[in-house]
Motif scaffolding. Sequence first.
Motif, short mmCIF file in Angstrom:
data_model
loop_
_atom_site.label_atom_id
_atom_site.label_comp_id
_atom_site.label_asym_id
_atom_site.label_seq_id
_atom_site.Cartn_x
_atom_site.Cartn_y
_atom_site.Cartn_z
N UNK A 121 33.91 7.68 -2.45
CA UNK A 121 33.69 9.12 -2.62
C UNK A 121 35.01 9.87 -2.66
N UNK A 122 35.21 10.66 -3.71
CA UNK A 122 36.50 11.35 -3.83
C UNK A 122 36.58 12.60 -2.95
N UNK A 123 35.49 12.93 -2.24
CA UNK A 123 35.56 14.04 -1.29
C UNK A 123 35.61 13.52 0.15
N UNK A 124 35.97 12.25 0.29
CA UNK A 124 36.16 11.64 1.60
C UNK A 124 37.58 11.07 1.68
N UNK A 125 38.34 11.55 2.65
CA UNK A 125 39.70 11.06 2.92
C UNK A 125 39.59 9.90 3.90
N UNK A 126 40.17 8.75 3.57
CA UNK A 126 40.00 7.56 4.40
C UNK A 126 41.34 6.91 4.75
N UNK A 127 41.41 6.38 5.98
CA UNK A 127 42.54 5.58 6.44
C UNK A 127 41.99 4.45 7.31
N UNK A 128 42.72 3.33 7.44
CA UNK A 128 42.17 2.12 8.08
C UNK A 128 42.40 2.03 9.60
N UNK A 129 41.82 2.97 10.35
CA UNK A 129 41.94 2.97 11.82
C UNK A 129 43.40 2.80 12.24
N UNK A 130 44.23 3.66 11.69
CA UNK A 130 45.68 3.54 11.94
C UNK A 130 46.27 4.81 12.53
N UNK A 131 45.43 5.71 13.03
CA UNK A 131 45.95 6.99 13.51
C UNK A 131 46.92 6.82 14.68
N UNK A 132 46.73 5.78 15.47
CA UNK A 132 47.60 5.57 16.63
C UNK A 132 48.66 4.51 16.42
#
Length: 322
Positions: free
Chosen positions: A274-285
């Motif tokens: 979905x191009x209205x969903x920003x995703x990252x691979x559980x890397x915030x920390x």
Amino acid sequence: MKYSALLLRDMHPSGKTLLEENDCEVMIADGTELSDYQDQLKRCNAIFVRNEPVTSQMIDMAPNLKVIAKHGVGYDNIDVAYATKKGIQVVYAPLGNNNSVAEMAMMHILSCARRIRCSQQELINGNYDIRFVLNDTHEIKGKTLALIGCGRIAGLVAQKASAGFGMRVIGYDPFVKPGMTECGIEVIADRDQVFSEADFVSVHLPALPDTIHSIGIKEFRLMKKTAFLINTARGNVIREDDLVEALNTGEIAGAGLDVFEKEPVEKNNPLLAMDHVSVTPHCSGLTVEASENLSYTGAAGILEVLYHKPLTWPVNKVEYNG
């Protein structure tokens, strides 16, 4: 060496150095399957873990185990109840990655507001003129940010959002009294009101029996159709099928996700397309700074247990087992 610590995944040198300087051998697990490192389990006194599960079976395979340290805040991957039953101390590092996670939450807020994923992909595909037709991007100044859970990380998000970006910040937390907190969060007693007033809802809940799947289609239907959901906490606090439905039907405008209900996230997960969903691979920390802090804090917790020192960040309370 007197003691031995097993790291289920390699970590920043700060923690390993601290352990070695205090007569504690550092072992890195020989693989990712339990059978790969079962011999190491048999002789370790400490287990140092990121997101890998620490089960009752593993604990039983480690007869010399005295302490389990979590490289992070959420310890739902550790069987704390069984560790407590066996007299094994669990420690964690609740402050090590707070700022990194808070910054990631703000990144996803900005990414959603400015539709970065869509414009980036269009640019890569050769559509430079996307800038003229992408007419549903917004400033976040003056918008309302709702925080579900008002702990340490949420407090940092509130400070950055209000002081840095001029957002109004409201929040809901059953353990925080309604009113203004020192972080500038207007804590509201009515949970439904918090969802309905928000332009952005940012989730900051641990995975506990009463929080897992606590956000679903009911909450999404309360939200504005122009609102976005942000989750940098735990994927399973949200009913992911309900989120997909809400995004497909336009109940909400989009989402920013660093975590997913099932991890590692599967390639066919519809949220990834979905191009209205920003995703990252559980890397915030997982910034350099956070990795150093978490590694050092977890190692310090291990040494506190092994050398009978006062505990800085205990998870459970046990009688020392020898």
